[in-house]
Design a protein around this motif. Structure first.
Motif, mmCIF file in Angstrom:
data_model
loop_
_atom_site.group_PDB
_atom_site.id
_atom_site.type_symbol
_atom_site.label_atom_id
_atom_site.label_comp_id
_atom_site.label_asym_id
_atom_site.label_seq_id
_atom_site.Cartn_x
_atom_site.Cartn_y
_atom_site.Cartn_z
ATOM 1 N N ASP A 1 64.690 62.213 11.006
ATOM 2 C CA ASP A 1 65.026 61.121 11.918
ATOM 3 C C ASP A 1 66.372 60.505 11.564
ATOM 4 N N THR A 2 67.081 61.097 10.599
ATOM 5 C CA THR A 2 68.356 60.559 10.134
ATOM 6 C C THR A 2 69.515 61.185 10.898
ATOM 7 N N LEU A 3 70.462 60.366 11.311
ATOM 8 C CA LEU A 3 71.696 60.859 11.917
ATOM 9 C C LEU A 3 72.764 60.932 10.827
ATOM 10 N N PHE A 4 73.440 62.056 10.761
ATOM 11 C CA PHE A 4 74.457 62.267 9.738
ATOM 12 C C PHE A 4 75.820 61.835 10.281
ATOM 13 N N LEU A 5 76.497 60.987 9.511
ATOM 14 C CA LEU A 5 77.752 60.385 9.940
ATOM 15 C C LEU A 5 78.896 60.850 9.063
ATOM 16 N N ALA A 6 80.107 60.814 9.622
ATOM 17 C CA ALA A 6 81.305 61.094 8.825
ATOM 18 C C ALA A 6 81.887 59.814 8.250
ATOM 19 N N GLY A 7 81.439 58.662 8.738
ATOM 20 C CA GLY A 7 81.928 57.372 8.272
ATOM 21 C C GLY A 7 81.085 56.272 8.873
ATOM 22 N N ASP A 8 81.717 55.173 9.271
ATOM 23 C CA ASP A 8 80.986 54.088 9.915
ATOM 24 C C ASP A 8 80.637 54.474 11.346
ATOM 25 N N PRO A 9 79.434 54.105 11.819
ATOM 26 C CA PRO A 9 79.008 54.528 13.160
ATOM 27 C C PRO A 9 79.818 53.852 14.264
ATOM 28 N N VAL A 10 80.150 54.639 15.288
ATOM 29 C CA VAL A 10 80.852 54.125 16.463
ATOM 30 C C VAL A 10 80.048 54.402 17.725
ATOM 31 N N GLN A 11 79.497 55.626 17.819
ATOM 32 C CA GLN A 11 78.765 56.002 19.026
ATOM 33 C C GLN A 11 77.877 57.196 18.720
ATOM 34 N N SER A 12 76.757 57.274 19.433
ATOM 35 C CA SER A 12 75.836 58.387 19.262
ATOM 36 C C SER A 12 75.347 58.826 20.628
ATOM 37 N N SER A 13 75.110 60.137 20.772
ATOM 38 C CA SER A 13 74.596 60.656 22.040
ATOM 39 C C SER A 13 73.102 60.418 22.191
ATOM 40 N N PHE B 1 76.858 53.485 -3.755
ATOM 41 C CA PHE B 1 76.367 54.839 -3.975
ATOM 42 C C PHE B 1 75.908 55.413 -2.636
ATOM 43 N N VAL B 2 76.423 56.590 -2.262
ATOM 44 C CA VAL B 2 76.148 57.184 -0.951
ATOM 45 C C VAL B 2 75.609 58.598 -1.150
ATOM 46 N N VAL B 3 74.586 58.958 -0.364
ATOM 47 C CA VAL B 3 74.021 60.303 -0.437
ATOM 48 C C VAL B 3 74.085 60.961 0.931
ATOM 49 N N GLY B 4 74.084 62.254 0.917
ATOM 50 C CA GLY B 4 74.145 63.051 2.147
ATOM 51 C C GLY B 4 74.440 64.486 1.786
ATOM 52 N N TYR B 5 75.407 65.075 2.470
ATOM 53 C CA TYR B 5 75.753 66.470 2.238
ATOM 54 C C TYR B 5 77.263 66.642 2.236
ATOM 55 N N ALA B 6 77.706 67.595 1.431
ATOM 56 C CA ALA B 6 79.109 67.988 1.465
ATOM 57 C C ALA B 6 79.384 68.761 2.757
ATOM 58 N N THR B 7 80.632 69.125 2.964
ATOM 59 C CA THR B 7 81.050 69.713 4.235
ATOM 60 C C THR B 7 80.239 70.942 4.619
ATOM 61 N N GLY B 8 80.009 71.840 3.696
ATOM 62 C CA GLY B 8 79.295 73.074 3.993
ATOM 63 C C GLY B 8 80.226 74.273 4.038
ATOM 64 N N GLU B 9 79.725 75.402 4.493
ATOM 65 C CA GLU B 9 80.477 76.650 4.564
ATOM 66 C C GLU B 9 81.029 76.857 5.974
ATOM 67 N N VAL C 1 75.669 73.878 6.835
ATOM 68 C CA VAL C 1 75.315 72.968 5.751
ATOM 69 C C VAL C 1 73.954 73.388 5.209
ATOM 70 N N ARG C 2 73.971 73.833 3.963
ATOM 71 C CA ARG C 2 72.759 74.331 3.333
ATOM 72 C C ARG C 2 72.157 73.267 2.426
ATOM 73 N N GLU C 3 70.947 73.550 1.963
ATOM 74 C CA GLU C 3 70.298 72.601 1.065
ATOM 75 C C GLU C 3 71.090 72.425 -0.221
ATOM 76 N N LEU C 4 71.730 73.485 -0.693
ATOM 77 C CA LEU C 4 72.495 73.392 -1.934
ATOM 78 C C LEU C 4 73.749 72.542 -1.779
ATOM 79 N N HIS C 5 74.077 72.130 -0.554
ATOM 80 C CA HIS C 5 75.216 71.246 -0.338
ATOM 81 C C HIS C 5 74.832 69.778 -0.424
ATOM 82 N N TYR C 6 73.586 69.504 -0.847
ATOM 83 C CA TYR C 6 73.216 68.110 -1.102
ATOM 84 C C TYR C 6 74.249 67.482 -2.029
ATOM 85 N N HIS C 7 74.620 66.230 -1.739
ATOM 86 C CA HIS C 7 75.677 65.612 -2.541
ATOM 87 C C HIS C 7 75.553 64.094 -2.517
ATOM 88 N N SER C 8 76.094 63.477 -3.528
ATOM 89 C CA SER C 8 76.239 62.019 -3.574
ATOM 90 C C SER C 8 77.659 61.714 -4.025
#
Length: 746
Positions: A379-391, A537-545, A555-562
């Motif tokens: 149920d989480t939306l992944f953001l690149a920064g502060d939220p501005v708009q979502s579909s 402290f922020v958690v999410g995922y790195a960019t991915g392959e 974005v794979r599970e191994l790309h988990y990052h903080s």
């Protein structure tokens, strides 16, 4: 010669005399192991238990774990002897309880370090006191090894004993099968997929036991009613049910996962309690090593320092974006020695008004758009920064009365596999010179919440922070030198969790001196806070392959990052990366635009993704365990429906009052007040009325009405008589149900 003949005759006589005895013993053994014997029931119950314990033993969760199969079978045998020898229930339960408590104590003390049983027992008491104090609190336990062993011993001793009690005494197997199935499913939820076949073994053994116990009850009823049946009827039905049941599970196993999940209402209703139990188990047994690659798509209010994670290469989601970014999931603001927590927040609809309030500083920031297609439910939306708009209709979790302080953004509903959405985020493109000149005039909500450190924060961490920053004056320069200092620590996923009571950052900096992203980011945030620089402290995922064919990031599970975000007046939150560049999280991905873009990076960070045709993503089957659960639920529902129809549904065909009289006999039998085959309706009514004197009038009225229609000239009831039977049954039914409960719990 004569003596020899006589001696031979004597030997033959002895052999002849022994033959009937041997035959009788063999006959007793075959009867005991036959379709109607307790031996077969005991063996089938043992088969069910072993399929549960074998899975836990094969997982190898804990070193020094005793034989769970031996414990469960010992409890089963104890229960078997107390039931077959007629031991009173209270005495039987007390014996089982004392023996189980003794086993828990012995195996728990054996797992405590030390020499001598006296010192081990004293250590066990201290261990249980420390662990028990954490149960009502929110502390994360760093030990829990001894408690986990004792928990498993108690669990399987209880399961083995109750199996004998329910199956052999009450001829009821459903509760044991369902409880054992819950244990299997919870265990499989923490284990690799290659162990999922254990569920099929458990299902097969459970079906065998259920059908066998049901047949024993039916054969007993047939015997009392003098109904003839084929001796091998039970085995025939057993084979039929096993084939149908296993076929259903295999079909469910192979059906691919779909976006619209069946039984969604059931899953959603059970999700909350299951997640609560999961969180509490993870908190109290955080030191146990992970046995399954975990999906980090849900984040609770706490994130604790842990041991070695196991991260798979499973694709969790794909991202269409022109620029590489971190994909933020959640922000944590409160540091404790065990890890991180989020302040209590409030849910607010992500509306234009809220976004304007939450916009914050706009200097040197750009809007970027990315589209995500999910390969896992969340149920989480992944953001690149502060939220501005979502579909999608979304909810922002913000600090109370502080809309600009957003912890996470969630969808208003559960997002399904292959679902796609787009998000616009506000990211910083500030240059180093801009941030050096930002100053220290922080908003009150920043300085009040993002300089927090616990009262028992180690003093030597503060001193090390002051030593590292040296002559650095601006918050930006302090962040840079602390970041570079931490990057020099070697990266390692195979680390142990901090000992109980030890501060995680202190343990990382001065004892372990190696770790993964959670340790690096936590160290940088706390070190910055100790020198008056707001950070979080922020958690999410790195960019991915980068997939050059589909033009998207995998974005794979191994790309988990903080990572770390530092606040700068007029510029807002800016990302910093303290984890070394050779970290596992960054394997095979393009260079990240981390922390501070240079002037050459402006074009690369300010672009907005144009609309493009969506790429088709092949969704892997990540819901095998979910389909297994659906399979067993369908089988259980089908069997229960079949049993209900055979026992109760067909009675409606009899008409009044035969239907009511039959129900009275059925409930009476469950309360161990079954009618004898030779009883007339009135004789049975007199017997039942003796045990339920307060309902004697109702019982006799039902039996008399039945006898009139069964043996008299009138084969049906008129209106008032039918109403009278219904009213009598309503009065009687509740008392019969109470009597059933009382008789079957003694």
């Amino acid at each position: 010669m004569r003596d020899t003949v006589v001696k031979g005759m004597d030997n033959n006589t002895k052999i002849t005399e022994k033959a009937p005895s041997i035959f009788r013993r063999f006959h007793w053994l075959t009867s005991w192991l036959g379709p109607e014997g307790d031996g077969l029931t005991l063996l089938l119950a043992a088969f069910v238990l072993i399929n549960v314990t074998w899975l836990l033993e094969k997982a190898g969760w804990e070193e020094g774990l005793p034989s769970l199969s031996g414990i469960a079978l010992a409890a089963l045998i104890l229960g078997f002897f107390t039931v077959t020898k007629g031991v009173p229930p209270l005495i039987s339960h007390l014996i089982a309880g004392f023996v189980g408590l003794g086993l828990c104590t012995v195996f728990g003390a054996a797992a405590v370090p030390g020499t001598g049983w006296i010192s081990k027992l004293a250590g066990l008491v201290r261990e249980l006191e420390s662990w028990g104090s954490a149960i009502p609190a929110t502390d994360v336990m760093r030990e829990g090894h001894v408690e986990f062993i004792m928990l498993l011993v108690a669990l399987f001793w209880t399961l083995g004993y109750l199996t004998a009690w329910f199956v052999l005494r009450h001829r009821q197997a459903w509760w044991i099968v369902l409880f054992g199935g819950m244990v299997v499913l919870i265990a499989l939820n923490h284990l690799p997929e290659e162990l999922y076949y254990h569920f099929l073994l458990y299902l097969a053994s459970s079906v065998l036991l259920l059908v066998h116990v049901n047949m024993l009850k039916q054969q007993k009823d047939w015997g009392l009613s003098r109904v003839g049946y084929r001796p091998l009827l039970g085995i025939t039905r057993l084979g039929f049910v096993v084939v149908i049941g296993l076929s259903s599970v295999l079909v469910a196993w192979k059906v691919p996962a779909v976006e619209a999940a069946p039984l969604e209402v059931v899953v959603d209703a059970a999700k909350g309690p299951f997640e609560f139990v999961q969180d509490q188990f993870s908190r109290l047994f955080a030191a146990l090593p992970a046995k399954k690659p975990f999906l980090t798509l849900r984040w609770g209010n706490t994130l604790a320092f842990g041991g070695p994670p196991q991260l798979s290469d499973q694709v969790l989601f794909t991202v269409e974006s022109k620029d590489p970014h971190y994909w933020r999931a959640r922000v944590y603001d409160l540091y404790t020695i065990q890890g991180w927590r989020s302040s209590q927040g409030m849910q607010r609809l992500l509306t234009d008004e809220l976004l304007q309030e939450a916009a914050g500083p706009q200097a040197m920031r750009a809007k970027v758009t990315h589209s995500i297609r999910l390969n896992a439910a969340t149920d989480t939306l992944f953001l690149a920064g502060d939220p501005v708009q979502s579909s999608l209709p979304s909810i922002a979790i913000t600090r109370f009365n502080q809309p600009e302080d957003v912890f996470s953004v969630r969808s208003g509903q559960e997002l399904r596999l292959s679902q796609k959405y787009s998000v616009v985020s506000n990211v910083s493109v500030a240059r180093p010179e801009n941030l050096r000149e930002a100053g220290t005039k922080y908003p009150s909500w920043v300085s009040e919440n993002y300089l927090q450190l616990p009262a028992n924060f180690p003093r030597r961490v503060r001193l090390r922070s002051e030593e590292v920053i040296g002559a650095a004056v601006t918050p930006y320069d302090k962040a840079i030198v602390i970041r570079d200092y931490l990057k020099a620590f070697p990266y390692n996923l195979n680390v142990k969790a901090p000992p109980t009571g030890r501060d995680g950052v202190d343990y990382f900096l001065f004892s372990q001196r190696t770790g993964y992203c959670d340790y690096y980011a936590s160290a940088m945030v706390t070190m910055l806070r100790s020198v008056d620089v707001p950070a979080r402290f922020v958690v999410g995922y790195a960019t991915g392959e980068w997939d050059n064919v589909k033009k998207l990031y995998l974005v794979r599970e191994l790309h988990y990052h903080s990572w770390v975000e530092v606040y700068f007046p007029n510029y807002g939150w800016v990302e910093f990366e303290p984890t070394p560049p050779d970290a596992t999280e960054f394997t095979n991905q393009p260079p990240l635009n981390t922390t501070l873009p240079s002037a050459d990076d402006d074009d690369a960070t300010s672009g907005v993704l144009e609309d493009e045709p969506p790429e088709e993503v092949i969704v892997t089957d990540s819901g095998s365990i979910g389909w297994i659960m659906i399979g067993i639920i369908l089988i259980i529902v089908s069997v229960l429906a079949s049993i209900w129809y055979r026992s109760w549904g067909r009675l409606a065909r009899l008409g009044y009052p035969a239907e009511i009289y039959s129900k009275m006999c059925r409930l009476g039998a469950l309360a161990r007040l079954a009618p004898e085959p030779q009883f007339t309706p009135l004789e049975y009514a007199n017997r039942l009325a003796t045990n339920l004197p307060e309902h004697a009038t109702d019982i006799r009225f039902i039996a008399t009405s039945y006898a009139k229609t069964c043996y008299g000239h009138r084969k049906f009831l008129i209106g008032d008589e039918k109403d009278g039977v219904n009213q009598a049954w309503r009065h009687l039914r509740k008392s019969l149900l109470v009597k059933i409960f009382q008789r079957n719990t003694l």
